[in-house]
Design an enzyme around this catalytic site. Structure first.
Site, PDB file in Angstrom:
ATOM      1  N   ASN A 166      -2.174  -9.511  -0.663  1.00 37.31           N
ATOM      2  CA  ASN A 166      -2.088  -8.802   0.616  1.00 37.31           C
ATOM      3  C   ASN A 166      -3.406  -9.001   1.346  1.00 37.31           C
ATOM      4  O   ASN A 166      -4.410  -8.384   0.995  1.00 37.31           O
ATOM      5  CB  ASN A 166      -1.827  -7.310   0.344  1.00 37.31           C
ATOM      6  CG  ASN A 166      -1.905  -6.472   1.609  1.00 37.31           C
ATOM      7  OD1 ASN A 166      -1.892  -7.007   2.710  1.00 37.31           O
ATOM      8  ND2 ASN A 166      -1.982  -5.154   1.437  1.00 37.31           N
ATOM      9  N   LYS A 213      -4.119  -8.104   4.217  1.00 39.99           N
ATOM     10  CA  LYS A 213      -4.358  -7.013   5.183  1.00 39.99           C
ATOM     11  C   LYS A 213      -4.763  -7.623   6.540  1.00 39.99           C
ATOM     12  O   LYS A 213      -4.324  -8.718   6.858  1.00 39.99           O
ATOM     13  CB  LYS A 213      -5.421  -6.049   4.657  1.00 39.99           C
ATOM     14  CG  LYS A 213      -5.153  -5.599   3.224  1.00 39.99           C
ATOM     15  CD  LYS A 213      -5.952  -4.394   2.865  1.00 39.99           C
ATOM     16  CE  LYS A 213      -5.832  -4.132   1.380  1.00 39.99           C
ATOM     17  NZ  LYS A 213      -6.199  -2.779   1.033  1.00 39.99           N
ATOM     18  N   HIS A 244       3.221   0.377   2.188  1.00 37.08           N
ATOM     19  CA  HIS A 244       1.839   0.343   1.679  1.00 37.08           C
ATOM     20  C   HIS A 244       1.160   1.665   2.057  1.00 37.08           C
ATOM     21  O   HIS A 244       1.431   2.228   3.117  1.00 37.08           O
ATOM     22  CB  HIS A 244       1.094  -0.845   2.296  1.00 37.08           C
ATOM     23  CG  HIS A 244      -0.244  -1.085   1.671  1.00 37.08           C
ATOM     24  ND1 HIS A 244      -1.351  -0.322   1.973  1.00 37.08           N
ATOM     25  CD2 HIS A 244      -0.645  -1.988   0.741  1.00 37.08           C
ATOM     26  CE1 HIS A 244      -2.378  -0.753   1.252  1.00 37.08           C
ATOM     27  NE2 HIS A 244      -1.979  -1.762   0.494  1.00 37.08           N
ATOM     28  N   GLU A 265      -1.595   2.320   3.223  1.00 35.01           N
ATOM     29  CA  GLU A 265      -2.277   2.314   4.531  1.00 35.01           C
ATOM     30  C   GLU A 265      -1.279   2.525   5.660  1.00 35.01           C
ATOM     31  O   GLU A 265      -1.616   3.120   6.689  1.00 35.01           O
ATOM     32  CB  GLU A 265      -3.067   0.998   4.691  1.00 35.01           C
ATOM     33  CG  GLU A 265      -4.311   1.007   3.806  1.00 35.01           C
ATOM     34  CD  GLU A 265      -4.786  -0.360   3.339  1.00 35.01           C
ATOM     35  OE1 GLU A 265      -4.406  -1.379   3.942  1.00 35.01           O
ATOM     36  OE2 GLU A 265      -5.544  -0.402   2.343  1.00 35.01           O
ATOM     37  N   GLU A 290       0.870   1.534  -6.662  1.00 37.96           N
ATOM     38  CA  GLU A 290      -0.507   1.434  -6.181  1.00 37.96           C
ATOM     39  C   GLU A 290      -1.085   2.832  -6.004  1.00 37.96           C
ATOM     40  O   GLU A 290      -0.845   3.476  -4.966  1.00 37.96           O
ATOM     41  CB  GLU A 290      -0.545   0.710  -4.839  1.00 37.96           C
ATOM     42  CG  GLU A 290      -0.050  -0.715  -4.870  1.00 37.96           C
ATOM     43  CD  GLU A 290      -0.690  -1.555  -3.774  1.00 37.96           C
ATOM     44  OE1 GLU A 290      -1.291  -2.567  -4.101  1.00 37.96           O
ATOM     45  OE2 GLU A 290      -0.608  -1.164  -2.600  1.00 37.96           O
ATOM     46  N   GLY A 336      -8.876  -0.616  -3.007  1.00 40.88           N
ATOM     47  CA  GLY A 336     -10.124  -0.973  -2.338  1.00 40.88           C
ATOM     48  C   GLY A 336     -11.334  -0.181  -2.786  1.00 40.88           C
ATOM     49  O   GLY A 336     -12.379  -0.212  -2.137  1.00 40.88           O
ATOM     50  N   SER A 380      -7.401  -2.438  -6.819  1.00 40.64           N
ATOM     51  CA  SER A 380      -8.656  -2.968  -7.388  1.00 40.64           C
ATOM     52  C   SER A 380      -8.445  -3.907  -8.568  1.00 40.64           C
ATOM     53  O   SER A 380      -9.234  -3.896  -9.514  1.00 40.64           O
ATOM     54  CB  SER A 380      -9.598  -1.810  -7.771  1.00 40.64           C
ATOM     55  OG  SER A 380      -9.996  -1.089  -6.617  1.00 40.64           O
TER      56      SER A 380
HETATM   57  C1  PEP Z   1      -3.699  -3.433  -1.621  1.00 41.59           C
HETATM   58  O1  PEP Z   1      -4.128  -3.355  -0.489  1.00 41.59           O
HETATM   59  O2  PEP Z   1      -2.474  -3.494  -1.818  1.00 41.59           O
HETATM   60  C2  PEP Z   1      -4.638  -3.468  -2.735  1.00 41.59           C
HETATM   61  C3  PEP Z   1      -4.174  -3.365  -3.943  1.00 41.59           C
HETATM   62  O3  PEP Z   1      -5.957  -3.611  -2.402  1.00 41.59           O
HETATM   63  P1  PEP Z   1      -7.182  -3.888  -3.421  1.00 41.59           P
HETATM   64  O4  PEP Z   1      -6.723  -4.933  -4.406  1.00 41.59           O
HETATM   65  O5  PEP Z   1      -8.285  -4.398  -2.544  1.00 41.59           O
HETATM   66  O6  PEP Z   1      -7.500  -2.604  -4.081  1.00 41.59           O
END
Ligand code: PEP
Length: 253
Positions: A12, A14, A99, A101, A169, A175, A215
């Site tokens: 992703n 983003k 997601h 976000e 997630e 992040g 992460s």
């Molecule tokens: C994500 O945005 O779906 C995600 C898992 O981000 P990160 O790997 O940066 O934590």
């Protein structure tokens, strides 16, 4: 990992990436095709502006592309929205929906996420439906209950292993560099598989790919990907570095 399920690692990007960054996709393709195209599926979900050129850059590779969201609507007066059919037209085969976000910054409810997932399936796009608890919910011992509620509200009825991917997630892990323990991931993924069986039936639940996201990095990928019922990863930050993304895919293969 679930032995009978082919893993999927989805990146992703983003709101990151300009035309010059198509080089990342090309580098990933080079490493993937040479090393483990037979063992693990890979997908790159760039920003909408790069979906078509990324799909073109990956012609000849088995890496899939996808969108980071899609509209609940098929077409019409919805300024700024992108329909699932448009994702498909740009070469996409996946759409991340729900997601955290989007849920947090755009107020998307479970019902909206479900409508988006349904719209994706109608256009033959596979939705990657994201679920996950907040830090407060985990600390209050409500993580399992919250995720089950999100699954009940967000998943289209009749989804099958071929038409749905679920990504767990934890919001607090995205992040931040923080990750749940392997035991917590195992508990959650088992609970998700059980809830899927209740919602979609045993056969579908047994084959739906359950990704872990939050992460994931080369340094923790092997431990996280070895957890039972983890069938791949949804990767944010690390998917912008070809070497890191490939290292995570290697941990799945
Ligand atoms: C994500 O945005 O779906 C995600 C898992 O981000 P990160 O790997 O940066 O934590």
């Amino acid at each position: 990992m679930t032995r009978s399920i082919r893993p999927l690692v989805a990146g992703n990007w983003k709101m990151n990436g300009l035309k010059a960054d198509l080089a990342i996709a090309a580098e990933v393709a080079k490493g993937y095709d040479a090393e483990f195209a037979g063992a693990v599926d890979l997908a790159i979900c760039p920003p909408a502006s790069l979906l078509y050129p990324t799909s073109v850059a990956l012609i000849g590779s088995r890496i899939a592309t996808g969108g980071q969201d899609c509209s609940t609507q098929a077409s019409g007066a919805f300024t700024g929205e992108i329909s699932a059919a448009m994702l498909a037209d740009a070469g996409g085969t996946f759409a991340i929906v729900g997601h955290s976000e989007r849920r947090t910054l755009h107020g998307e409810s479970n019902a909206t996420v479900k409508a988006k997932a349904e719209a994706a399936q109608k256009a033959r796009i596979v939705p990657i439906v994201c679920v996950g608890e907040t830090k407060d919910e985990r600390e209050a011992g409500k993580a399992l209950a919250m995720v089950k509620k999100q699954l009940r509200g967000s998943l289209p009825e009749g989804s099958t292993a071929a038409t749905l991917v679920v990504a767990y997630e934890p919001v607090w892990a995205i992040g931040t560099g923080l990750t749940p323990t392997a035991a917590d991931v195992a508990e959650m993924h088992e609970a998700i598989r059980t809830e899927l069986a209740r919602l979609l039936g045993k056969a579908a639940a047994a084959g739906v790919r359950l990704l872990y996201g939050g992460s994931v990095k080369p340094s923790n990928a092997a431990e996280l990907m070895n957890v039972a019922n983890v069938d791949g990863a949804l990767v944010g930050g690390a998917s912008l570095k070809a070497g890191d993304f490939l290292a995570i895919a290697r941990a799945c293969a």
